[in-house]
Scaffold this motif. Sequence first.
Motif, PDB file in Angstrom:
ATOM      1  N   SER A  14      19.440   2.903 -50.204  1.00 27.01           N
ATOM      2  CA  SER A  14      20.817   3.327 -49.918  1.00 27.01           C
ATOM      3  C   SER A  14      21.685   3.219 -51.170  1.00 27.01           C
ATOM      4  O   SER A  14      21.302   2.575 -52.150  1.00 27.01           O
ATOM      5  N   ALA A  15      22.861   3.817 -51.085  1.00 27.47           N
ATOM      6  CA  ALA A  15      23.802   3.744 -52.211  1.00 27.47           C
ATOM      7  C   ALA A  15      24.119   2.274 -52.497  1.00 27.47           C
ATOM      8  O   ALA A  15      24.121   1.441 -51.587  1.00 27.47           O
ATOM      9  N   GLU A  16      24.431   1.978 -53.746  1.00 26.50           N
ATOM     10  CA  GLU A  16      24.612   0.572 -54.155  1.00 26.50           C
ATOM     11  C   GLU A  16      25.661  -0.162 -53.323  1.00 26.50           C
ATOM     12  O   GLU A  16      25.454  -1.299 -52.911  1.00 26.50           O
ATOM     13  N   PHE A  17      26.791   0.513 -53.053  1.00 23.05           N
ATOM     14  CA  PHE A  17      27.861  -0.141 -52.285  1.00 23.05           C
ATOM     15  C   PHE A  17      27.402  -0.486 -50.866  1.00 23.05           C
ATOM     16  O   PHE A  17      27.891  -1.443 -50.251  1.00 23.05           O
ATOM     17  N   ALA A  18      26.451   0.311 -50.337  1.00 25.23           N
ATOM     18  CA  ALA A  18      26.042   0.169 -48.935  1.00 25.23           C
ATOM     19  C   ALA A  18      25.072  -0.981 -48.701  1.00 25.23           C
ATOM     20  O   ALA A  18      25.026  -1.550 -47.607  1.00 25.23           O
ATOM     21  N   ILE A  19      24.290  -1.333 -49.716  1.00 25.78           N
ATOM     22  CA  ILE A  19      23.214  -2.317 -49.528  1.00 25.78           C
ATOM     23  C   ILE A  19      23.708  -3.638 -48.927  1.00 25.78           C
ATOM     24  O   ILE A  19      23.209  -4.070 -47.886  1.00 25.78           O
ATOM     25  N   PRO A  20      24.732  -4.303 -49.524  1.00 25.61           N
ATOM     26  CA  PRO A  20      25.184  -5.569 -48.924  1.00 25.61           C
ATOM     27  C   PRO A  20      25.782  -5.392 -47.528  1.00 25.61           C
ATOM     28  O   PRO A  20      25.630  -6.265 -46.661  1.00 25.61           O
ATOM     29  N   ILE A  21      26.430  -4.254 -47.286  1.00 27.19           N
ATOM     30  CA  ILE A  21      27.025  -4.001 -45.955  1.00 27.19           C
ATOM     31  C   ILE A  21      25.922  -3.871 -44.907  1.00 27.19           C
ATOM     32  O   ILE A  21      25.988  -4.480 -43.831  1.00 27.19           O
ATOM     33  N   LEU A  22      24.888  -3.096 -45.222  1.00 26.74           N
ATOM     34  CA  LEU A  22      23.784  -2.897 -44.271  1.00 26.74           C
ATOM     35  C   LEU A  22      23.033  -4.208 -44.026  1.00 26.74           C
ATOM     36  O   LEU A  22      22.662  -4.511 -42.884  1.00 26.74           O
ATOM     37  N   GLU A  23      22.816  -4.983 -45.072  1.00 23.79           N
ATOM     38  CA  GLU A  23      22.150  -6.285 -44.915  1.00 23.79           C
ATOM     39  C   GLU A  23      22.961  -7.183 -43.989  1.00 23.79           C
ATOM     40  O   GLU A  23      22.424  -7.868 -43.120  1.00 23.79           O
ATOM     41  N   HIS A  24      24.276  -7.163 -44.179  1.00 21.81           N
ATOM     42  CA  HIS A  24      25.179  -7.978 -43.359  1.00 21.81           C
ATOM     43  C   HIS A  24      25.112  -7.544 -41.884  1.00 21.81           C
ATOM     44  O   HIS A  24      24.994  -8.387 -40.983  1.00 21.81           O
ATOM     45  N   LEU A  25      25.174  -6.244 -41.659  1.00 27.27           N
ATOM     46  CA  LEU A  25      25.115  -5.718 -40.279  1.00 27.27           C
ATOM     47  C   LEU A  25      23.780  -6.086 -39.628  1.00 27.27           C
ATOM     48  O   LEU A  25      23.730  -6.498 -38.464  1.00 27.27           O
ATOM     49  N   ARG A  26      22.721  -5.935 -40.397  1.00 24.32           N
ATOM     50  CA  ARG A  26      21.383  -6.264 -39.884  1.00 24.32           C
ATOM     51  C   ARG A  26      21.305  -7.737 -39.475  1.00 24.32           C
ATOM     52  O   ARG A  26      20.797  -8.074 -38.398  1.00 24.32           O
ATOM     53  N   ASN A  27      21.836  -8.612 -40.315  1.00 14.16           N
ATOM     54  CA  ASN A  27      21.826 -10.047 -40.006  1.00 14.16           C
ATOM     55  C   ASN A  27      22.630 -10.363 -38.751  1.00 14.16           C
ATOM     56  O   ASN A  27      22.231 -11.187 -37.926  1.00 14.16           O
ATOM     57  N   LEU A  28      23.783  -9.683 -38.605  1.00 16.35           N
ATOM     58  CA  LEU A  28      24.627  -9.918 -37.425  1.00 16.35           C
ATOM     59  C   LEU A  28      23.909  -9.526 -36.136  1.00 16.35           C
ATOM     60  O   LEU A  28      24.009 -10.209 -35.115  1.00 16.35           O
ATOM     61  N   VAL A  29      23.187  -8.409 -36.197  1.00 14.75           N
ATOM     62  CA  VAL A  29      22.465  -7.940 -35.006  1.00 14.75           C
ATOM     63  C   VAL A  29      21.432  -8.990 -34.586  1.00 14.75           C
ATOM     64  O   VAL A  29      21.336  -9.346 -33.407  1.00 14.75           O
ATOM     65  N   HIS A  30      20.687  -9.508 -35.536  1.00 15.49           N
ATOM     66  CA  HIS A  30      19.659 -10.508 -35.211  1.00 15.49           C
ATOM     67  C   HIS A  30      20.284 -11.846 -34.813  1.00 15.49           C
ATOM     68  O   HIS A  30      19.706 -12.602 -34.024  1.00 15.49           O
ATOM     69  N   LYS A  31      21.487 -12.123 -35.337  1.00 13.58           N
ATOM     70  CA  LYS A  31      22.200 -13.352 -34.968  1.00 13.58           C
ATOM     71  C   LYS A  31      22.654 -13.252 -33.506  1.00 13.58           C
ATOM     72  O   LYS A  31      22.663 -14.241 -32.775  1.00 13.58           O
ATOM     73  N   ALA A  32      23.032 -12.038 -33.098  1.00 11.15           N
ATOM     74  CA  ALA A  32      23.495 -11.836 -31.715  1.00 11.15           C
ATOM     75  C   ALA A  32      22.377 -12.103 -30.716  1.00 11.15           C
ATOM     76  O   ALA A  32      22.609 -12.658 -29.641  1.00 11.15           O
ATOM     77  N   ASP A  33      21.147 -11.718 -31.073  1.00 15.72           N
ATOM     78  CA  ASP A  33      20.003 -11.968 -30.189  1.00 15.72           C
ATOM     79  C   ASP A  33      18.719 -11.894 -31.010  1.00 15.72           C
ATOM     80  O   ASP A  33      18.400 -10.839 -31.564  1.00 15.72           O
ATOM     81  N   ALA A  34      18.014 -13.011 -31.046  1.00 13.49           N
ATOM     82  CA  ALA A  34      16.794 -13.091 -31.875  1.00 13.49           C
ATOM     83  C   ALA A  34      15.676 -12.195 -31.350  1.00 13.49           C
ATOM     84  O   ALA A  34      14.700 -11.932 -32.052  1.00 13.49           O
TER      85      ALA A  34
END
Length: 202
Positions: A14-34
Amino acid sequence: MHTIVQVDQYIINSAEFAIPILEHLRNLVHKADARIEEKMKWSMPFFELKGPVCHFASFKNHCAFGFWKGSLMKDEYNLFKDRSNAMGSLGKITSFKDLPADEILIAYIIEAIKLNEDGIKLPPKPKAPEKPSLVVPKYFIDALQEDPKALGVFQNFSESNKREYVNWLEEAKTEATKQKRLDTAVEWIGEGKPRMWKYIKK
């Protein structure tokens, strides 16, 4: 390729700006339910638990994050910019400032999971109105019956080919025009030609 690796690859590409945002969103999803599982659908990462829950996508200048059953969610904080096609989307995300607080997003993800666990389905898509069945005018049938070859070809035409001829005849403004078109139609059909044969690329 294993799905988790595919999602990793998607984020890295993904575009450079998007990488940390997508990683963050991904982590939140797994935090919501393992129990959430990752899958690639329509070339973008989806997060599933008893059905699709949410997904994200990365574009040149923005990211997107949406909920599969957004149209059924309460959207207490008015996060959804668009609920078209039943999905609820957060709109264009270009930086962390465009994201709601973590706990709000987690609450939304948990709500989306509960819809799946409760077996709540999206309403079926409305069916497209059916085209009225084709009525071939009697004068056209009579003319075709005088040329058995043309009649045979016409009977084997697809409905759209038949409809094009019928519409052409019925749109004639005068009887003289209709008769001229009728003669031409029978001739063309006898030669196996659809109404728009001149425009078919050879």
